[in-house]
Structures are given as structure tokens and as C-alpha cells.
Design a protein around this motif. Structure first.
Motif, PDB file in Angstrom:
ATOM      1  N   UNK A 243       0.823  -1.209   0.000  1.00  0.00           N
ATOM      2  CA  UNK A 243       0.000   0.000   0.000  1.00  0.00           C
ATOM      3  C   UNK A 243       0.853   1.253   0.000  1.00  0.00           C
ATOM      4  N   UNK A 244       0.218   2.353  -0.355  1.00  0.00           N
ATOM      5  CA  UNK A 244       0.762   3.681  -0.111  1.00  0.00           C
ATOM      6  C   UNK A 244      -0.246   4.419   0.757  1.00  0.00           C
ATOM      7  N   UNK A 245       0.193   5.524   1.333  1.00  0.00           N
ATOM      8  CA  UNK A 245      -0.716   6.261   2.210  1.00  0.00           C
ATOM      9  C   UNK A 245      -0.333   7.729   2.239  1.00  0.00           C
ATOM     10  N   UNK A 246      -1.343   8.572   2.371  1.00  0.00           N
ATOM     11  CA  UNK A 246      -1.154  10.012   2.555  1.00  0.00           C
ATOM     12  C   UNK A 246      -1.615  10.365   3.962  1.00  0.00           C
ATOM     13  N   UNK A 247      -0.883  11.280   4.608  1.00  0.00           N
ATOM     14  CA  UNK A 247      -1.176  11.655   5.983  1.00  0.00           C
ATOM     15  C   UNK A 247      -1.195  13.167   6.138  1.00  0.00           C
ATOM     16  N   UNK A 248      -2.025  13.597   7.051  1.00  0.00           N
ATOM     17  CA  UNK A 248      -2.014  14.984   7.510  1.00  0.00           C
ATOM     18  C   UNK A 248      -2.027  14.935   9.033  1.00  0.00           C
ATOM     19  N   UNK A 249      -0.989  15.483   9.649  1.00  0.00           N
ATOM     20  CA  UNK A 249      -0.879  15.525  11.105  1.00  0.00           C
ATOM     21  C   UNK A 249      -0.980  16.987  11.548  1.00  0.00           C
ATOM     22  N   UNK A 250      -1.930  17.279  12.424  1.00  0.00           N
ATOM     23  CA  UNK A 250      -2.055  18.611  12.997  1.00  0.00           C
ATOM     24  C   UNK A 250      -1.671  18.524  14.463  1.00  0.00           C
ATOM     25  N   UNK A 251      -0.546  19.140  14.819  1.00  0.00           N
ATOM     26  CA  UNK A 251      -0.001  19.042  16.177  1.00  0.00           C
ATOM     27  C   UNK A 251      -0.267  20.336  16.927  1.00  0.00           C
ATOM     28  N   UNK A 252      -0.818  20.194  18.130  1.00  0.00           N
ATOM     29  CA  UNK A 252      -1.056  21.334  19.020  1.00  0.00           C
ATOM     30  C   UNK A 252      -0.284  21.102  20.302  1.00  0.00           C
ATOM     31  N   UNK A 253       0.619  22.001  20.593  1.00  0.00           N
ATOM     32  CA  UNK A 253       1.495  21.868  21.744  1.00  0.00           C
ATOM     33  C   UNK A 253       0.942  22.671  22.909  1.00  0.00           C
ATOM     34  N   UNK A 254       0.826  22.035  24.056  1.00  0.00           N
ATOM     35  CA  UNK A 254       0.382  22.699  25.264  1.00  0.00           C
ATOM     36  C   UNK A 254       0.820  21.878  26.459  1.00  0.00           C
ATOM     37  N   UNK A 255       0.123  22.020  27.572  1.00  0.00           N
ATOM     38  CA  UNK A 255       0.420  21.161  28.710  1.00  0.00           C
ATOM     39  C   UNK A 255       0.242  19.700  28.324  1.00  0.00           C
ATOM     40  N   UNK A 256      -0.703  19.459  27.408  1.00  0.00           N
ATOM     41  CA  UNK A 256      -0.881  18.175  26.751  1.00  0.00           C
ATOM     42  C   UNK A 256      -0.658  18.409  25.269  1.00  0.00           C
ATOM     43  N   UNK A 257       0.040  17.499  24.597  1.00  0.00           N
ATOM     44  CA  UNK A 257       0.218  17.621  23.158  1.00  0.00           C
ATOM     45  C   UNK A 257      -0.853  16.793  22.454  1.00  0.00           C
ATOM     46  N   UNK A 258      -1.567  17.427  21.527  1.00  0.00           N
ATOM     47  CA  UNK A 258      -2.636  16.771  20.781  1.00  0.00           C
ATOM     48  C   UNK A 258      -2.218  16.694  19.317  1.00  0.00           C
ATOM     49  N   UNK A 259      -2.342  15.502  18.733  1.00  0.00           N
ATOM     50  CA  UNK A 259      -2.076  15.319  17.312  1.00  0.00           C
ATOM     51  C   UNK A 259      -3.311  14.720  16.662  1.00  0.00           C
ATOM     52  N   UNK A 260      -3.878  15.448  15.701  1.00  0.00           N
ATOM     53  CA  UNK A 260      -4.956  14.916  14.878  1.00  0.00           C
ATOM     54  C   UNK A 260      -4.329  14.278  13.644  1.00  0.00           C
ATOM     55  N   UNK A 261      -4.615  13.014  13.423  1.00  0.00           N
ATOM     56  CA  UNK A 261      -4.031  12.271  12.307  1.00  0.00           C
ATOM     57  C   UNK A 261      -5.130  11.876  11.328  1.00  0.00           C
ATOM     58  N   UNK A 262      -4.944  12.258  10.075  1.00  0.00           N
ATOM     59  CA  UNK A 262      -5.858  11.877   8.996  1.00  0.00           C
ATOM     60  C   UNK A 262      -5.078  11.013   8.014  1.00  0.00           C
ATOM     61  N   UNK A 263      -5.601   9.828   7.732  1.00  0.00           N
ATOM     62  CA  UNK A 263      -4.894   8.834   6.939  1.00  0.00           C
ATOM     63  C   UNK A 263      -5.761   8.383   5.769  1.00  0.00           C
ATOM     64  N   UNK A 264      -5.180   8.331   4.571  1.00  0.00           N
ATOM     65  CA  UNK A 264      -5.839   7.740   3.406  1.00  0.00           C
ATOM     66  C   UNK A 264      -4.907   6.687   2.828  1.00  0.00           C
ATOM     67  N   UNK A 265      -5.373   5.450   2.800  1.00  0.00           N
ATOM     68  CA  UNK A 265      -4.566   4.320   2.347  1.00  0.00           C
ATOM     69  C   UNK A 265      -5.063   3.853   0.988  1.00  0.00           C
ATOM     70  N   UNK A 266      -4.117   3.647   0.074  1.00  0.00           N
ATOM     71  CA  UNK A 266      -4.394   3.087  -1.243  1.00  0.00           C
ATOM     72  C   UNK A 266      -3.739   1.715  -1.311  1.00  0.00           C
ATOM     73  N   UNK A 267      -4.570   0.688  -1.432  1.00  0.00           N
ATOM     74  CA  UNK A 267      -4.065  -0.683  -1.388  1.00  0.00           C
ATOM     75  C   UNK A 267      -3.571  -1.126  -2.770  1.00  0.00           C
ATOM     76  N   UNK A 268      -2.300  -1.518  -2.850  1.00  0.00           N
ATOM     77  CA  UNK A 268      -1.778  -2.114  -4.074  1.00  0.00           C
ATOM     78  C   UNK A 268      -2.312  -3.534  -4.243  1.00  0.00           C
ATOM     79  N   UNK A 269      -2.345  -4.233  -3.117  1.00  0.00           N
ATOM     80  CA  UNK A 269      -2.817  -5.614  -3.082  1.00  0.00           C
ATOM     81  C   UNK A 269      -3.896  -5.726  -2.012  1.00  0.00           C
ATOM     82  N   UNK A 270      -4.593  -6.837  -1.986  1.00  0.00           N
ATOM     83  CA  UNK A 270      -5.567  -7.063  -0.923  1.00  0.00           C
ATOM     84  C   UNK A 270      -4.838  -7.141   0.419  1.00  0.00           C
ATOM     85  N   UNK A 271      -5.382  -6.450   1.432  1.00  0.00           N
ATOM     86  CA  UNK A 271      -4.772  -6.424   2.763  1.00  0.00           C
ATOM     87  C   UNK A 271      -5.820  -6.867   3.773  1.00  0.00           C
ATOM     88  N   UNK A 272      -5.600  -8.001   4.410  1.00  0.00           N
ATOM     89  CA  UNK A 272      -6.565  -8.501   5.386  1.00  0.00           C
ATOM     90  C   UNK A 272      -6.140  -8.233   6.825  1.00  0.00           C
TER      91      UNK A 272
END
Length: 524
Positions: A243-272
Motif C-alpha cells: 500500500x501507499x498512504x497520505x497523511x495529515x498531522x495537525x499538532x497542538x502543543x500545550x500542557x498536553x500535546x494533541x495530534x490529529x491524524x488523517x490517513x488515506x490508504x491506497x491498497x496495491x494488493x488485498x490487505x486482510x
């Protein structure tokens, strides 16, 4: 006790072991073709950045045969050992965006040792792409002779620093590190005042599978220059055989660090067998299991339990284990609300480790964004005799396989924190011990719950729900202490001829659950 630089090389070791993943975008410019040429065009200085191009780049790569990376490095960087590689340090004054005291600063990480696979790094400034070109002048090389006329060999990843925090890091007061992306699709972050610990993977394929695990690798990053304090957006493309994949990570730094992760996967082959929201860490030993470890410290672990909030709203605590054999546990669910590796014990005395400070390791909590459908939280526990090994891996495994040529998207929010952001109102597991029972084969368990729900003086209506799904519970009792707001559950398990027994435990008042659900797999 030694100070263990425990993750600097671990994830690159996986990269080196596979040695078949990441084509360099700059270093392999002599071999541009198809999708790689498209990526290079996207990276051209001055071109307008469009996040949709990142997704399109992953789509185009998936339509092409997989190409393994060129791991060749020029002298003196080829064949470096870990110690020599550790001597390569980025010069602080050359950090990208070091001129902005309000901003994040980027440290491009050098290639070498187990981090041989190259990645491309670009920044996005005022909407335009600017590729970061390798320059040996960025680095001091320790024992290595300073190289001359080194071509653009790319980088192995990058580290984000927070302006104003790095000075404190030098004094040992805190870390200026906000995040590190290096090796495979591994990345890490932490809250203010913490030490690096748990890791995340952007995607996991066939983890713990007898067919062999596949490790996708980041191929390129585009990092947007922050327009507001404390937030930064990172785009990436990863590639692997399946597979290949595209990602977008939005990082917010504070007393707690928050990362929003958006993932799109394109399967070259069947993946079970694919995993999202992947979290991993170390559990070498703790109060519940030492496995004959000869160590003066009482415990060594990044986290002591897997905590889950199911789609039905049930809070579950599963203590971690360092088993004698590989153990895989699947917790079936639909649209889970949250899960993560949690370090509950923050008492320095529980670890007695001045160097590694396991009491300061982050809890990594994952909350799905949107409906994830049917699947399971999968926990893999790998036998380990070293604390530099991440032997605990947790992720969401969708029930449905990915068809060849398909496109699949998942999104989630990570909290790198001291404790999960949503507090459990039920009593939680505060103590867990296992020891010899009344015979050599039997095992005696102590599970203590603590919380306001156990403050009642009248416990006549309280009942214990304890189940062993093989073997036999031969004795059990509960000791309540309303003043301490605790309930100590002691029971003895006779496993018979079983080598593994699943246990489930909770306390109720009538039909009302008073405690989280404690789960455990005893293994011989």
C-alpha cells in the motif's frame, strides 16, 4: 544503572532489517520516473502547495509497482555503528525557523547507521514549497572527519523543537522536543515536562502475523510554517509493498500535546490485516510479572496497562505482560470510543530509575474521529529481555479487509498526556499482584480497586463478578475499606492443564457497575 538512549536506534533497526522500502526523492534524482517524478515536481521550490496533491501522489504511487529504496550512503556515513551515528549532532543555530522565537523549529535528522532509508523534507511558506537541501554544514560529526562535497543525500526524518523550551532541555529541566518522525512510519511526542516513551505508527500492516510483518516507510514530508503559536501541520506520503498512504498531522502543543491524524490508504494488493491508531511501548517487568529478571529496579515499563472505552461505554483495564511466548489478544468492538497505553503509576519510587525516569513517560490515548465500524482493538505482547525493545503494540484492526485498488480513510486524535483526558468515574485498578498459590501449580491474585464509588459503609448489596474462561477459581473474597475507598479482591486460580487462562473481574451494586472491568490473560 545505565542511562539507556532507548529509542534512538530501535525503529531504524526495523528499517534496516527490512531494507526494502523507501526511494529517496532527492538522492535518487538520477532515476526519476512516473510517480517519483511527480513527487519531485511537487517539491520544486516556488510551486504552490496543495494538500490534495499529497493524496494524489499516494494514489499514483499505489498504481505503480513497488520500488525498494536506495540505501547506499557515501563515505564516511556507510557502515556507521550506533555510537558513531549518535555523535552526529545538528547545530542549534542552523535549525530551520530558529529566527522565530514564537515558532516550532525543525531539525532535519541525518542518515546513517540503521537510519539509512532517505526521506525528502520540504517546508511550506506563504503557500509555496521550499525543499530542504542537505548541507553538511548543518552538523557536527563527532568522531567522523567532516565530509567534503557531500551531495544531497536526503534525511532520515526530522525532529520538531519548541522555541524557548530547548534551553531548559539542556539543563535537564524539560524537553524542547515536540515531536520526532524517524524510521518506518514511527513518530513520537510528549507533554510538557515528560521524557520520550511511547511511540506511534501512522499505519501498521500484519503486526505479529505469522506471514511476517510489513513496515511501510515515510517517503516525503511537507511541513507548513505555523501561522499561530503552538500549532503546526505536517503532510506525508508513505510507501510499502502492499500500500501507499497520505497523511495529515495537525499538532497542538500545550500542557498536553494533541495530534490529529488523517490517513488515506491506497491498497496495491488485498490487505486482510491492517492497523490504525497504532501505539507501542515497552513493558519489561512490573509488580505483576518479573519473569526472573535480575534487576534492582522494582519495575521497567512505559505503560502498565491498555485502557479502553468501548463503543458500548464500558471502561476496560488490561494490565500488560512480558510473556514467555508471543501473545495476541483481540477485543472485539464496534465504533470504539477510545483506547491507549496508559502509565498509571507516576511514583518515582515504583521505578527507582534516575536516568530513564519511567515515571515521566507519556500516556498515549487515541480517540477515533468518525465511525470506525466493526473490528477489534488488537494487543500484541512480545517476549523481551531488553528495555530498548518496544514489545507492546496496540491498534485498531478493521474487520473488513482492504481490496486491491481500494481507498480507505481513518482519522483519530492522539493525546500525549499524563493521564487520559476523559476521567473514568468508576473505581480503577490501583494494585495488581500475582504470586504462588496453595500449590505449586495454582496462582494467587490480588486486584485492588480505588475510587469514590467504593466509599459506601454498607456493602451488603455489593457483588463480585469474577470469571475464568478456562481453569477454575478455587477461592475468592473481597475486603472493603470505606475510609480508603478501596476494595481488595483476592482469588486463587487453578489452571489445571491450561497454559493460558482469560480472567474477567468487576464489582457491582445490584446492576450498577462500581469498578472498571479488569481483564487479564494468565500465561504459564
Amino acid at each position: 544503572m545505565p542511562c539507556v538512549n532507548r529509542r534512538r536506534f530501535l525503529h531504524g533497526t526495523l528499517t534496516a532489517a527490512l531494507s526494502t522500502h523507501l526511494p529517496a526523492l532527492h538522492a535518487q534524482a538520477q532515476q526519476p520516473s512516473g510517480a517519483l517524478a511527480f513527487l519531485q515536481a511537487l517539491l520544486q521550490d516556488g510551486s504552490r502547495f496543495d494538500a490534495s496533491k499529497v493524496t494524489e501522489a499516494a494514489r499514483l504511487l499505489a498504481a505503480r509497482p513497488y520500488t525498494p529504496p536506495n540505501l547506499t550512503l557515501p563515505e564516511p556515513f556507510s557502515g556507521m555503528n550506533a555510537e558513531t551515528y549518535a555523535g552526529i549532532q545538528h547545530r542549534p543555530e542552523r535549525l530551520i525557523w530558529s529566527d522565530d522565537p514564537r515558532s516550532f523549529m525543525i531539525e532535519p535528522l541525518h542518515r546513517g547507521s540503521v537510519f539509512a532509508a532517505p526521506v525528502s523534507i520540504s517546508v511550506v511558506e506563504d503557500g509555496a514549497v521550499r525543499s530542504i537541501v542537505y548541507d553538511a554544514g548543518r552538523y557536527s560529526f563527532g568522531k567522523l572527519a567532516a565530509p567534503a562535497n557531500t551531495p544531497d543525500i536526503g534525511f532520515s526524518g526530522f525532529r520538531l523543537h519548541v522555541a524557548g523550551e530547548s534551553a531548559r532541555e539542556a539543563k535537564g529541566e524539560a524537553t524542547g522536543e515536540a515531536a520526532t518522525f524517524q524510521g518506518g512510519t514511527f513518530f513520537r511526542s510528549l507533554a510538557k515536562g515528560q521524557r520520550p516513551g511511547a511511540m506511534a505508527r501512522a499505519v501498521a500492516i500484519k503486526t505479529g502475523d505469522p506471514r511476517g510483518e510489513e513496515f511501510p516507510l515515510f517517503r516525503a514530508f511537507w511541513i507548513e510554517r505555523p501561522t499561530s503559536s503552538g500549532m503546526i501541520v505536517i503532510h506525508a506520503v508513505a510507501d510499502s509493498e502492499s500500500a501507499t498512504a497520505a497523511f495529515r498531522f495537525t499538532l497542538r502543543r500545550g500542557d498536553v500535546t494533541i495530534i490529529d491524524a488523517e490517513t488515506t490508504v491506497f491498497a496495491r494488493t488485498a490487505i486482510d490485516h491492517i492497523g490504525f491508531g497504532c501505539v507501542q511501548g515497552t513493558f519489561l517487568f512490573g509488580a505483576n510479572r518479573r519473569r526472573s529478571v535480575d534487576d534492582l529496579r522494582p519495575a521497567v515499563h512505559d505503560a502498565n496497562g491498555l485502557q479502553m472505552l468501548t463503543g458500548r461505554g464500558e471502561w476496560i483495564w488490561r494490565p500488560l505482560n512480558n510473556p514467555g511466548e508471543l501473545q495476541i489478544s483481540s477485543f472485539m468492538d464496534e465504533n470504539p470510543k477510545a483506547f491507549g497505553l496508559v502509565q498509571r503509576d507516576r511514583d518515582f519510587g515504583s521505578y527507582q530509575d534516575d536516568d530513564n525516569r519511567y515515571d515521566l513517560r507519556p500516556t498515549l490515548w487515541v480517540e477515533p474521529i468518525g465511525d470506525w465500524g466493526q473490528g477489534s482493538v488488537q494487543l500484541t505482547e512480545i517476549p523481551s529481555d531488553s528495555e530498548i525493545n518496544d514489545n507492546i503494540v496496540v491498534y485498531w484492526r478493521p474487520r473488513a479487509a482492504l481490496a486491491a485498488g481500494s481507498q480507505t480513510s481513518f482519522a483519530y486524535r492522539q493525546f500525549w498526556a499524563w493521564h487520559p483526558p476523559e476521567r473514568n468515574e468508576l473505581a480503577i485498578t490501583s494494585t495488581f499482584r500475582v504470586g504462588r498459590g496453595s500449590t505449586a501449580r495454582r496462582r494467587r491474585f490480588l486486584v485492588e480497586f480505588s475510587g469514590d464509588s467504593l466509599a459506601a459503609e454498607n456493602t451488603a448489596e455489593f457483588r463480585l463478578a469474577l470469571n475464568a474462561f478456562s481453569g477454575q477459581i478455587v477461592s475468592q473474597r473481597v475486603i472493603f475499606n470505606a475510609m480508603r475507598k478501596t476494595a481488595r479482591v483476592l482469588f486463587e486460580l487453578d489452571p489445571g492443564n491450561e497454559t493460558a487462562v482469560e480472567l474477567r473481574l468487576a464489582l457491582y451494586e445490584g446492576e450498577k457497575q462500581l469498578t472498571e472491568t479488569w481483564l487479564y490473560r494468565w500465561t504459564q
